[in-house]
Structures are given as C-alpha cells and as structure tokens.
Design an enzyme around this catalytic site. Structure first.
Site, mmCIF file in Angstrom:
data_model
loop_
_atom_site.group_PDB
_atom_site.id
_atom_site.type_symbol
_atom_site.label_atom_id
_atom_site.label_comp_id
_atom_site.label_asym_id
_atom_site.label_seq_id
_atom_site.Cartn_x
_atom_site.Cartn_y
_atom_site.Cartn_z
ATOM 1 N N GLU A 20 -2.657 -2.391 -0.195
ATOM 2 C CA GLU A 20 -1.506 -1.494 -0.186
ATOM 3 C C GLU A 20 -0.696 -1.624 -1.470
ATOM 4 O O GLU A 20 -0.186 -0.634 -1.998
ATOM 5 C CB GLU A 20 -0.617 -1.800 1.017
ATOM 6 C CG GLU A 20 0.626 -0.936 1.111
ATOM 7 C CD GLU A 20 1.481 -1.248 2.318
ATOM 8 O OE1 GLU A 20 2.487 -0.544 2.539
ATOM 9 O OE2 GLU A 20 1.151 -2.208 3.060
ATOM 10 N N HIS A 64 -4.146 2.221 4.345
ATOM 11 C CA HIS A 64 -3.644 2.490 2.990
ATOM 12 C C HIS A 64 -4.793 2.573 1.984
ATOM 13 O O HIS A 64 -4.992 3.601 1.368
ATOM 14 C CB HIS A 64 -2.590 1.471 2.533
ATOM 15 C CG HIS A 64 -1.415 1.398 3.429
ATOM 16 N ND1 HIS A 64 -0.632 2.494 3.706
ATOM 17 C CD2 HIS A 64 -0.886 0.362 4.143
ATOM 18 C CE1 HIS A 64 0.328 2.139 4.546
ATOM 19 N NE2 HIS A 64 0.198 0.865 4.838
ATOM 20 N N ASP A 80 2.849 5.301 9.994
ATOM 21 C CA ASP A 80 3.224 3.982 9.491
ATOM 22 C C ASP A 80 4.671 3.625 9.789
ATOM 23 O O ASP A 80 5.030 3.330 10.916
ATOM 24 C CB ASP A 80 2.918 3.910 7.995
ATOM 25 C CG ASP A 80 2.968 2.487 7.442
ATOM 26 O OD1 ASP A 80 3.184 1.548 8.230
ATOM 27 O OD2 ASP A 80 2.807 2.313 6.231
#
Length: 431
Positions: free
Chosen positions: A224, A258, A309
């Site tokens: 990420e 991600h 998220d």
C-alpha cells in the site's frame, strides 16, 4: 416464489428489456427477457448487487475529520488509532449498523470486513472473545447486508517492533492463538468467515504460513505504501509479494488489497497464482497512496475487485469508475476498461467468499440493485454508461438474498441511517 419485473436488466450476455426475475429461497429461480409486466416493478436498470471487498467500518467516523494541518498517511493513522481506542462492542455495533446501512443504500449487497479490533483496551480479551466481531455480525444482519468477517491477524507494530498500547487491542499474541479465537466463529445464511494477514509489517515471517492455513478467503494489505516495501526489503531482502511467494501464500484464495507499488515480478507472480487484487480508489486518493496497476494486473491474470476501505466515501459507482479514471490519469489514455470489465470487478462477491452471488442468472444468489435512469446524473445516458454516470444517490431498490432492503431509495430496516451515524460518531469523538 417472488417475482420482480425489471424495466431493464444487465444480464450475463448484456442488457435486456422487460426482464422477469423469479426468486425462490434467496436464489434466482428463473430469468426471462421480453416478459409481460408482472410482480414487483423495478423501474430503471437492474444490476447484480455490488461487492464491497474491503472495509474498516470504524474508519467511517474519521470522514471529514482528518483534513487539518495537511498530514500524511502516518499522521492519519495516529488519529485512526485514537478512534480505535474509544470503541467497545456496544458502540461498535451502533456505529457499524449505520455504516452497513449506508453501504446497502449505495448499492453494496455484501461486504468483506477486514476486522482487527478484537480486544479490550490493553489487549485484554472480552469475556466473549469475539465480542467485537459479534457486534459487526449483528450490525450487518440488522442492516440487511451479507457480511464476510475477514478476521485479521495483527501481531506486531512493525517489522521487529512490539505492538504499542492501542495495537495491543489488535493482537492475539501469536498466530496460533489468533487461529483458535477466529476458529470459534460460526457461519450462517448471510454471515461467512475468512482470514487476513494485516500486512507483512504486522505478522512476523515465521507466522505467515499459519495464518494462511484454512480454506476460506484470505486477504492482506499489500504494498500500500512505498515505506512498506522499503521496510520489507531491508528486513527480508524481498518485496512483500516475494515474501508471500516464498512462503507459498499466493494462490486463488488470496486477495491483495491495494497492490499499489508492485514490481513487474510481483505482478507476474500474482497473475500466475490467479490471485485477486482489491482496489479501493477513494481511500487510496484520500490517503495519497498512489495509483495501482489495475489494467496490468488484469492482463496478467489477476482478478479485480473493489472496496470502500476507510469509508471516506461509500459509493459503489464511484469506486467502480475510478478504476478506469485513475488508469486514464496514469496512462494518459482512455478506454482502459470496458463497461463489462468494470461491472465484473464491482460484482466480484467471490473475493469475499460468496461465489454464488454476482450475476442475474438462474441459481445465483438473489442480490439485485436497481438504478434510476431519470436523475440529473443519469438522464439521457446509454444504460451501459451507468457505471460512469450514476452515483449511490441513484440507487432506488436493493434486494439481498431475495429480501427487499431498500425501496424507493429508503432503507426498510433502519430508520434514517444518517441520524444513526451522526449521533454515534459525535458520541465517539466526545468520549
């Protein structure tokens, strides 16, 4: 048997008119195009329900509260930890109930909850070890959404770093103890259980394989942040994807959440393993994470899904079209995905263990989302352009497992979810 008559419906072979969908026992029994009008009328375009592949429900309380003094991902994380320290099973239930209702109103019919807020402050287990997960389960049931609890193993505050005071709430101490607690969870008709490795920073290398055992979906935050890659390379001499590869964790069960900062070899390995990647574009923008290689991953054989998220935005259409729009920014080209490819990513319930859901076809789970085509956003569009033009505000009707949850844009199980959210979020920040 319940009958729905759709003005238009997006079927596996394309958009059809006057579609009759017969539902029996939570599943679609029959689908007939060009059928006489009968049963419950769904005006507009009916789609399969959208799948929210990655959620942290409690992050919803951060919306609109992290923009001061600019900040970074890491300063945002400190405010998130402050919020996490305030929650208990009762307050988490009340908050999540509003969050999940918001999701259904926005077109989601299933959600994968990446759940790591397990214990009481200081890490002391509750009398019921899964009290926090139980709160989420009840909240989802009340809101009428399918829930996959992706019970998350979180053992370290970083590579070689002990958990801090807040992070001790997340930790079971060892992967073995995590597996024992998570193993007590029991599934039902609208509740399923998966596992998650929080990240290669939060689970030591020697415990990764134990967390990856099992048969359900397995998720991980992967690459990420560039700092995550740098720390992994410094500690292990491999990228996070390389580390998972070497431990035999890549595979069809795995969803890389991600997947923003990948090497060409990372992409190749994920594709060869037939893994998935869950993109969360509104959060990735909100946190300044970067733009991941969605098209490259799909071309390599990686299946794509979407998630909300941090719930900085809850809108299935916004997440879906962002796959294409972000790609346009990164590549300086249009038409990176077809509308059909975007819909496939948006309706990939298999990423969170609901393989039978995601299409308007006989035998599939009866999850339907109907979008109005007469709003100022959708008026005059081609029906297939709905993924580019509509927003969650255009969702008129939602059916989950054959049960009508939203009618005419109004949630049928929770009165005024916006009031629920406002009350609970204000109470949390005043505590």
């Amino acid at each position: 048997m319940t009958t729905y008559w759709c003005e238009r419906a997006w079927l596996p072979d394309g958009i059809a008119d006057a579609v009759r969908i017969e539902v029996d026992g939570g599943k679609i029994a029959a689908v007939t195009a060009n059928a006489p009008r009968a049963g419950t009328v769904l005006s507009g375009l009916t789609l399969p329900g959208f799948a929210n592949g990655h959620s942290h429900a409690f992050h919803r309380a951060l919306r609109g509260r992290t923009h001061h003094d600019r900040g970074t991902f890491w300063t945002w994380r400190e405010r998130m930890y402050s919020l996490a320290s305030r929650l208990d099973p009762d307050s988490y239930y009340r908050l999540a109930r509003g969050v999940y209702a918001e999701m259904v109103l926005a077109g989601y019919t299933s959600v994968g909850e990446f759940h790591y807020l397990h214990h009481a402050p200081g890490g002391k287990p509750y009398a019921e070890p899964n009290a926090m997960g139980g709160a989420l389960r009840q909240a989802a049931k009340d809101a009428g959404i399918r829930l996959t609890l992706l019970d998350t193993c979180y053992l370290a505050g970083g590579i070689g770093v002990e958990p801090d005071e807040v992070q001790r709430r997340f930790s079971d101490g060892t992967a073995t103890k995590w597996a024992q607690r998570a193993g007590e969870l029991r599934e039902d008709e609208t509740f399923r259980v998966g596992g998650a490795i929080h990240s290669v920073r939060a689970v030591p290398e020697d415990q990764l394989s134990e967390v990856a055992g099992g048969t359900g979906p397995l998720h991980i935050h992967l690459s990420e942040q560039r700092a995550e890659n740098e720390q992994c390379l410094a500690a292990y001499g491999r990228t996070p994807t390389g580390l998972l590869h070497d431990h035999g964790i890549l595979g069809e069960r795995l969803t890389a959440v991600h997947a923003t900062h990948l090497t060409a070899e990372d992409v190749q390995r994920l594709g060869a393993a037939r893994s998935r990647a869950c993109f969360c574009p509104t959060t990735e923008r909100d946190l300044g994470d970067g733009i991941g290689p969605a098209r490259t991953l799909l071309d390599a054989g990686v299946r794509l899904s979407i998630g909300s998220d941090s719930n900085a935005v809850v809108d299935a259409f916004e997440e879906t079209r962002a796959l294409e729009l972000n790609e346009r920014l990164a590549s300086e080209k249009r038409g990176r995905f077809t509308a059909e490819e975007l819909l496939a990513a948006a309706t990939d319930h298999g990423a969170v263990g609901w393989d039978e859901v995601g299409s308007l076809a006989p035998g599939a789970g009866a999850d339907l989302v109907t979008v109005g085509l007469g709003s100022v956003r959708t008026a005059g569009i081609e029906p297939s352009g709905v993924v580019f033009a509509a927003s969650g505000a255009d969702v008129r009707d939602v059916v989950v497992a054959g049960r009508e949850i939203v009618r005419g844009g109004v949630h049928q199980l929770i009165d005024r979810p916006e009031t629920v959210l406002a009350k609970e979020i204000e109470a949390l920040w005043q505590s």
